[in-house]
Design an enzyme around this catalytic site. Structure first.
Site, PDB file in Angstrom:
ATOM      1  N   ARG A   1     -49.227  39.117   2.883  1.00  0.00           N
ATOM      2  CA  ARG A   1     -50.349  38.594   3.681  1.00  0.00           C
ATOM      3  C   ARG A   1     -51.619  39.436   3.485  1.00  0.00           C
ATOM      4  O   ARG A   1     -52.728  38.896   3.505  1.00  0.00           O
ATOM      5  CB  ARG A   1     -49.971  38.532   5.160  1.00  0.00           C
ATOM      6  CG  ARG A   1     -49.097  37.323   5.479  1.00  0.00           C
ATOM      7  CD  ARG A   1     -48.751  37.248   6.954  1.00  0.00           C
ATOM      8  NE  ARG A   1     -48.118  35.972   7.273  1.00  0.00           N
ATOM      9  CZ  ARG A   1     -47.577  35.706   8.453  1.00  0.00           C
ATOM     10  NH1 ARG A   1     -47.585  36.622   9.417  1.00  0.00           N
ATOM     11  NH2 ARG A   1     -47.027  34.533   8.672  1.00  0.00           N
TER      12      ARG A   1
ATOM     13  N   LYS B   1     -30.686  24.862  11.681  1.00  0.00           N
ATOM     14  CA  LYS B   1     -30.586  23.894  12.769  1.00  0.00           C
ATOM     15  C   LYS B   1     -31.491  22.692  12.635  1.00  0.00           C
ATOM     16  O   LYS B   1     -32.659  22.802  12.277  1.00  0.00           O
ATOM     17  CB  LYS B   1     -30.911  24.601  14.092  1.00  0.00           C
ATOM     18  CG  LYS B   1     -29.828  25.571  14.502  1.00  0.00           C
ATOM     19  CD  LYS B   1     -30.169  26.204  15.823  1.00  0.00           C
ATOM     20  CE  LYS B   1     -28.984  26.981  16.364  1.00  0.00           C
ATOM     21  NZ  LYS B   1     -29.327  27.637  17.624  1.00  0.00           N
TER      22      LYS B   1
ATOM     23  N   GLY C   1     -41.115  30.684   7.165  1.00  0.00           N
ATOM     24  CA  GLY C   1     -40.253  31.842   7.344  1.00  0.00           C
ATOM     25  C   GLY C   1     -39.324  32.231   6.212  1.00  0.00           C
ATOM     26  O   GLY C   1     -39.713  32.881   5.242  1.00  0.00           O
TER      27      GLY C   1
ATOM     28  N   GLY D   1     -44.711  29.161  11.352  1.00  0.00           N
ATOM     29  CA  GLY D   1     -44.941  28.077  12.306  1.00  0.00           C
ATOM     30  C   GLY D   1     -46.070  27.143  11.900  1.00  0.00           C
ATOM     31  O   GLY D   1     -45.967  25.928  12.069  1.00  0.00           O
TER      32      GLY D   1
END
Ligand code: 3PG
Ligand code: MG
Length: 398
Positions: free
Chosen positions: A38, A199, A356, A379
């Site tokens: 980053r 998930k 992520g 996100g």
């Protein structure tokens, strides 16, 4: 860039105080930055403004401080890491508003770079509190947002400032938006998506949006088990959200209606325990033993996914296909990532990945540099792929 004001539109910046929102929320262990990606990504914007003799004032958050200033979440060590990567001096002020900030800004010369302390040390930041935003704005003439990965937050430094100062997308924000547009906004077809991870519950909105936009959706990782089970396959002891069977079926119905193929694994790598080097076997997906766990997709499935990639002009990827943190369950993720990388180099595939674990998985496969674009956003990447407007992006629109 169509639709957004960028540094190409900013005009002369000599002597101007430019507040630049960057995302320096990097992983740190024992006081050392363990992944500087980053920081590397914001270098072009900082260097360009500094070269043009602006006073470059960096705003950023670090961690999620709850109760005001916390030395453990100070940006000071990050300022030093940024200076080393930038190859220029980066000064530091112990607060992002008030006298420490004002004094440090007043001492700047043209071309200087100054980092202000963690914006989240003030409660007003996350509340997008107008009084806090105004206090930040007092130190700037212009505002540049180069923090796509924080653009899903409507905070003072990511959204509020754009209402008070002339606002522009920085070079990394611009690159992210251009890549995402190529990936999903207006892609060359056929476009396929690979979505993995543990998930379904965290990715329902993502899957619902993708089936409307892509020609094929490859589902891998633990979430594939939920789809398999919903279809009637016995997944043994595998991670599986049985309570989401209806949701999975609904997604398959939406996909059928939209002409999107759903690609599920036809074989799996199964083990009785989840640990490195655990004994494992490849089984057809209808033959998962009652006490077995599917920890990766199998070789036939890899071939099938690679064949879909061969037919695609565009690939978007979020989430690993198996439990890639532990060998040998990284095999499918690595094989498919390498195949996508080679199609990108050799066949002009547009490949856009983010979120992520995805970056970690592509780094693990040593192909992150070979994709068309790898987003550092978690996100924000997901919300963008879900089709949601990002407050920090909306406010930069012309
Ligand atoms: C991130 O690391 O995902 C961004 O910097 C945003 O951080 P947040 O999730 O704490 O808002
Ligand atoms: Mg986050």
């Amino acid at each position: 860039m169509a639709g957004f004001k960028t540094l190409d539109d900013i005009g002369p910046v000599k002597d101007k105080r430019v507040l630049v929102r960057v995302d320096l929320n990097v992983p740190v262990a024992d006081g050392k930055v363990t992944d500087p990606t980053r920081i590397e990504r914001v270098v072009p914007t900082i260097a360009e403004l500094s070269d043009k003799a602006a006073k470059v004032i960096l705003l950023a958050h670090f961690g999620r401080p709850k109760d005001g200033p916390d030395p453990k979440q100070s940006l000071k060590p990050i300022a030093a890491a940024t200076a080393a990567i930038l190859g220029r001096d980066v000064k530091f002020a112990s607060d992002c508003i008030g006298a420490p900030a004002a004094d440090a800004v007043a001492a700047m010369r043209d071309g200087d770079v100054l980092m202000l302390e963690n914006t989240r040390f003030h409660k007003g930041e996350e509340k997008n509190d107008p009084a806090f935003t105004k206090a930040l704005a007092e130190n700037g003439d212009l505002y540049v947002n180069d923090a796509f990965s924080a653009a899903h937050r409507a905070h003072s430094s990511t959204e509020g400032l754009a209402h008070l100062l002339p606002a522009y997308a920085g070079r990394t924000m611009q690159a992210e938006l251009e890549a995402l547009e190529k990936g999903l906004g207006d892609p060359r077809r056929p476009v396929i998506a690979i979505v993995g991870g543990a998930k379904v519950s965290t990715k329902i909105d993502l899957l619902m949006n993708l089936v409307k936009k892509v020609d094929a959706l490859v589902i891998g990782g633990g979430m594939a088990n939920t789809f398999l089970a919903a279809r009637g396959t016995n997944v043994g002891e595998s991670l599986c959200e049985h309570d989401l069977a209806d949701t999975a079926r609904q997604i398959m119905i939406e996909a059928a209606g939209a002409g999107c193929a759903i690609v599920l694994p036809s074989d799996g790598v199964v083990a009785k325990e989840f640990k490195a080097g655990a004994a494992s076997e490849v089984v057809g997906i209808e033959n998962v033993p009652a006490d077995g766990m599917i920890l990766d997709v199998g070789p036939k499935s890899i071939e099938n996914v690679n064949a879909w990639i061969d037919r695609a002009a565009t690939l978007v990827w979020n989430g690993p296909l198996g439990a890639f943190e532990i060998a040998p369950f990284d095999a499918a993720t690595v094989a498919v990532a390498r195949h996508a990388a080679s199609r990108t180099k050799g066949a002009g595939l547009v490949s856009v990945a983010g979120g992520g674990d995805t970056v970690a998985a592509l780094n693990h496969a040593a192909v992150a540099d070979d994709f068309t674009y790898v987003s550092t956003a978690g996100g924000a990447f997901l919300e963008w792929m879900e089709g949601k407007p990002l407050p920090g992006v909306e406010v930069l629109k012309r």
